[in-house]
Design a protein around this motif. Structure first.
Motif, short mmCIF file in Angstrom:
data_model
loop_
_atom_site.label_atom_id
_atom_site.label_comp_id
_atom_site.label_asym_id
_atom_site.label_seq_id
_atom_site.Cartn_x
_atom_site.Cartn_y
_atom_site.Cartn_z
N ALA A 31 0.84 -1.20 0.00
CA ALA A 31 0.00 0.00 0.00
C ALA A 31 0.87 1.25 0.00
O ALA A 31 1.57 1.53 0.98
CB ALA A 31 -0.90 0.02 1.24
N ASP A 32 0.86 1.96 -1.09
CA ASP A 32 1.59 3.22 -1.16
C ASP A 32 0.94 4.19 -0.17
O ASP A 32 -0.26 4.48 -0.26
CB ASP A 32 1.51 3.77 -2.59
CG ASP A 32 2.25 5.09 -2.75
OD1 ASP A 32 2.72 5.65 -1.74
OD2 ASP A 32 2.36 5.55 -3.90
N ALA A 33 1.72 4.69 0.76
CA ALA A 33 1.18 5.56 1.82
C ALA A 33 0.50 6.80 1.25
O ALA A 33 -0.38 7.39 1.90
CB ALA A 33 2.30 5.97 2.77
N THR A 81 6.88 18.49 6.17
CA THR A 81 5.99 17.38 6.54
C THR A 81 6.16 16.99 8.00
O THR A 81 5.18 16.67 8.68
CB THR A 81 6.23 16.11 5.66
OG1 THR A 81 7.54 15.58 5.90
CG2 THR A 81 6.05 16.42 4.19
N LYS A 82 7.38 17.02 8.48
CA LYS A 82 7.61 16.54 9.85
C LYS A 82 7.10 17.55 10.89
O LYS A 82 6.54 17.17 11.91
CB LYS A 82 9.10 16.23 10.05
CG LYS A 82 9.60 15.10 9.15
CD LYS A 82 8.79 13.82 9.33
CE LYS A 82 9.34 12.63 8.58
NZ LYS A 82 8.57 11.40 8.81
N GLY A 83 7.29 18.85 10.60
CA GLY A 83 6.68 19.86 11.47
C GLY A 83 5.17 19.77 11.42
O GLY A 83 4.47 19.92 12.44
N PRO A 126 12.66 11.28 15.80
CA PRO A 126 13.99 10.66 15.87
C PRO A 126 15.07 11.62 15.41
O PRO A 126 14.82 12.54 14.62
CB PRO A 126 13.89 9.48 14.88
CG PRO A 126 12.44 9.31 14.57
CD PRO A 126 11.83 10.67 14.74
N GLY A 127 16.28 11.36 15.91
CA GLY A 127 17.44 12.10 15.42
C GLY A 127 18.03 11.36 14.24
O GLY A 127 17.35 11.14 13.23
N PHE A 128 19.30 10.93 14.38
CA PHE A 128 19.99 10.29 13.27
C PHE A 128 20.02 8.77 13.51
O PHE A 128 20.75 8.28 14.36
CB PHE A 128 21.41 10.85 13.20
CG PHE A 128 22.01 10.68 11.86
CD1 PHE A 128 21.97 11.71 10.94
CD2 PHE A 128 22.59 9.48 11.49
CE1 PHE A 128 22.49 11.54 9.68
CE2 PHE A 128 23.12 9.31 10.23
CZ PHE A 128 23.07 10.34 9.32
N ILE A 129 19.23 8.04 12.74
CA ILE A 129 19.08 6.60 12.98
C ILE A 129 19.70 5.82 11.81
O ILE A 129 19.51 6.18 10.64
CB ILE A 129 17.58 6.23 13.11
CG1 ILE A 129 16.85 7.18 14.09
CG2 ILE A 129 17.42 4.78 13.55
CD1 ILE A 129 17.40 7.23 15.50
P1 NAP Z 1 13.74 3.41 5.43
O1 NAP Z 1 14.87 2.64 6.03
O2 NAP Z 1 13.91 4.04 4.11
O3 NAP Z 1 12.44 2.46 5.43
C1 NAP Z 1 11.25 2.99 4.93
C2 NAP Z 1 10.11 2.03 5.09
O4 NAP Z 1 8.91 2.71 4.65
C3 NAP Z 1 10.21 0.80 4.24
O5 NAP Z 1 9.55 -0.27 4.87
C4 NAP Z 1 9.49 1.19 2.96
O6 NAP Z 1 8.92 0.11 2.24
C5 NAP Z 1 8.38 2.04 3.52
N1 NAP Z 1 7.90 3.04 2.57
C6 NAP Z 1 8.61 3.95 1.89
N2 NAP Z 1 7.81 4.65 1.08
C7 NAP Z 1 6.56 4.16 1.27
C8 NAP Z 1 5.29 4.44 0.71
N3 NAP Z 1 5.15 5.38 -0.23
N4 NAP Z 1 4.23 3.73 1.13
C9 NAP Z 1 4.36 2.76 2.08
N5 NAP Z 1 5.52 2.45 2.62
C10 NAP Z 1 6.62 3.13 2.24
O7 NAP Z 1 13.31 4.60 6.42
P2 NAP Z 1 13.54 4.78 8.01
O8 NAP Z 1 14.84 5.45 8.20
O9 NAP Z 1 13.24 3.52 8.71
O10 NAP Z 1 12.43 5.89 8.32
C11 NAP Z 1 11.17 5.56 8.87
C12 NAP Z 1 10.49 6.85 9.34
O11 NAP Z 1 11.32 7.50 10.31
C13 NAP Z 1 10.27 7.87 8.23
O12 NAP Z 1 9.05 8.54 8.42
C14 NAP Z 1 11.42 8.84 8.42
O13 NAP Z 1 11.13 10.11 7.92
C15 NAP Z 1 11.54 8.83 9.92
N6 NAP Z 1 12.84 9.29 10.40
C16 NAP Z 1 13.97 8.59 10.10
C17 NAP Z 1 15.19 9.05 10.57
C18 NAP Z 1 16.49 8.34 10.30
O14 NAP Z 1 17.54 8.85 10.70
N7 NAP Z 1 16.47 7.17 9.66
C19 NAP Z 1 15.25 10.23 11.33
C20 NAP Z 1 14.08 10.91 11.61
C21 NAP Z 1 12.87 10.42 11.15
P3 NAP Z 1 9.55 -0.37 0.80
O15 NAP Z 1 10.86 -1.00 1.11
O16 NAP Z 1 8.54 -1.30 0.24
O17 NAP Z 1 9.71 0.89 -0.01
#
Ligand code: NAP
Length: 251
Positions: free
Chosen positions: A62-64, A158-160, A185-188
């Motif tokens: 499901a595309d978000a 979007t995040k704000g 989250p910060g830097f993950i």
């Molecule tokens: P990620 O490693 O890129 O994983 C993204 C996940 O979301 C995957 O399961 C992906 O599925 C899915 N996804 C992407 N686009 C999608 C869509 N259009 N519809 C449905 N599912 C979708 O990302 P992440 O780092 O885990 O980030 C997760 C959340 O945390 C995000 O909202 C991000 O903005 C937030 N965040 C992350 C960080 C960081 O440092 N990593 C920091 C702050 C906030 P597919 O593999 O099928 O595409």
């Protein structure tokens, strides 16, 4: 088992932070549905992993950004398991560019995926939660929403927006025993940050008080807490989980 008998839906649950959230909720006894966009192998692999561990899980492609699909997914979860107690809006993307070079497609992709999805999934899920007089909504935002980053006008907007949305919905839902919170989250260390980690990982660590990058489990632990009954008196809050990245650093 903190979440025995609970039903959860996690968007973007196949990789990264979402995957860790799915594991954390399932480990505490919840039945967990999750969505993904394109990586079917990762999604099916996670379902198998959970089933081997005697957990119940289901994946939805499901595309978000697709609002109609959001309603279908939420209704399918309720049809399958009778209710939805927990919603974790985690799906998110980056399309970084300086504003003067940013195309409208880069702007709209991020707005539709990261922010409009929150509207669609929350609206569909709280309708069911209101009838049940129980709900836990956790929206994943980012420290970028508060402090900003060059090249991320779209992402930070979007995040704000998610943080403001969470506060408003918390007001609206409080009297119905539904809490709504954000995690920033910060830097993950996930696929999303791989490029910048490779380019500047050591420098970034120096800016983090605890001197390490976050792991997806650091965010999952916070999401588990906010999704639990122990957090029933916490709503409308933005919980920063960044190892001290934004502490007095001007960030
Ligand atoms: P990620 O490693 O890129 O994983 C993204 C996940 O979301 C995957 O399961 C992906 O599925 C899915 N996804 C992407 N686009 C999608 C869509 N259009 N519809 C449905 N599912 C979708 O990302 P992440 O780092 O885990 O980030 C997760 C959340 O945390 C995000 O909202 C991000 O903005 C937030 N965040 C992350 C960080 C960081 O440092 N990593 C920091 C702050 C906030 P597919 O593999 O099928 O595409």
């Amino acid at each position: 088992m903190k979440l025995a008998g609970k039903i959860a839906l996690v968007t973007g649950g196949s990789r990264g932070i979402g995957r860790a959230v799915v594991h954390a909720l399932a480990k505490e006894g919840a039945k967990v549905a999750f969505t993904y966009n394109s990586n079917e192998e990762a999604a099916n692999g996670l379902v198998k992993e959970l089933e081997l561990d005697q957990r119940e899980a289901v994946a939805f492609k499901a595309d978000a950004a697709n609002g109609e699909r959001a309603v279908e997914v939420v209704n399918a979860v309720v049809e399958k398991w009778g209710k939805i107690d927990i919603l974790v809006n985690n799906a998110g993307i980056i399309r970084d560019n300086l504003l003067v070079r940013m195309g409208e497609d880069e702007w709209m992709d991020v707005i539709n995926t990261n922010l409009n999805s929150i509207f669609h999934y929350c609206k569909a899920a709280v309708t069911h939660m209101m009838s049940a007089r129980y709900g836990r909504v956790v929206n994943i935002s980012s420290v970028a929403g508060r402090y900003g980053n060059p090249g991320q006008t779209n992402y930070a907007a979007t995040k704000g927006g998610i943080d403001g949305f969470s506060r408003c919905l918390a007001y609206e839902m409080g009297k119905r025993n539904i809490t709504v919170n954000s995690i920033a989250p910060g830097f993950i260390a996930t696929d999303m940050t791989e490029a910048i980690r490779n380019a500047a990982g050591k420098e970034i660590k120096k800016q983090i008080a605890v001197r390490r990058l976050g792991e997806p489990e650091d965010i999952a632990n916070a999401a588990l807490f906010l999704a639990s009954d122990e957090a029933s008196y916490i709503t409308g809050q933005i919980l920063t989980v960044d190892g001290g990245l934004t502490l007095g650093s001007g960030m």
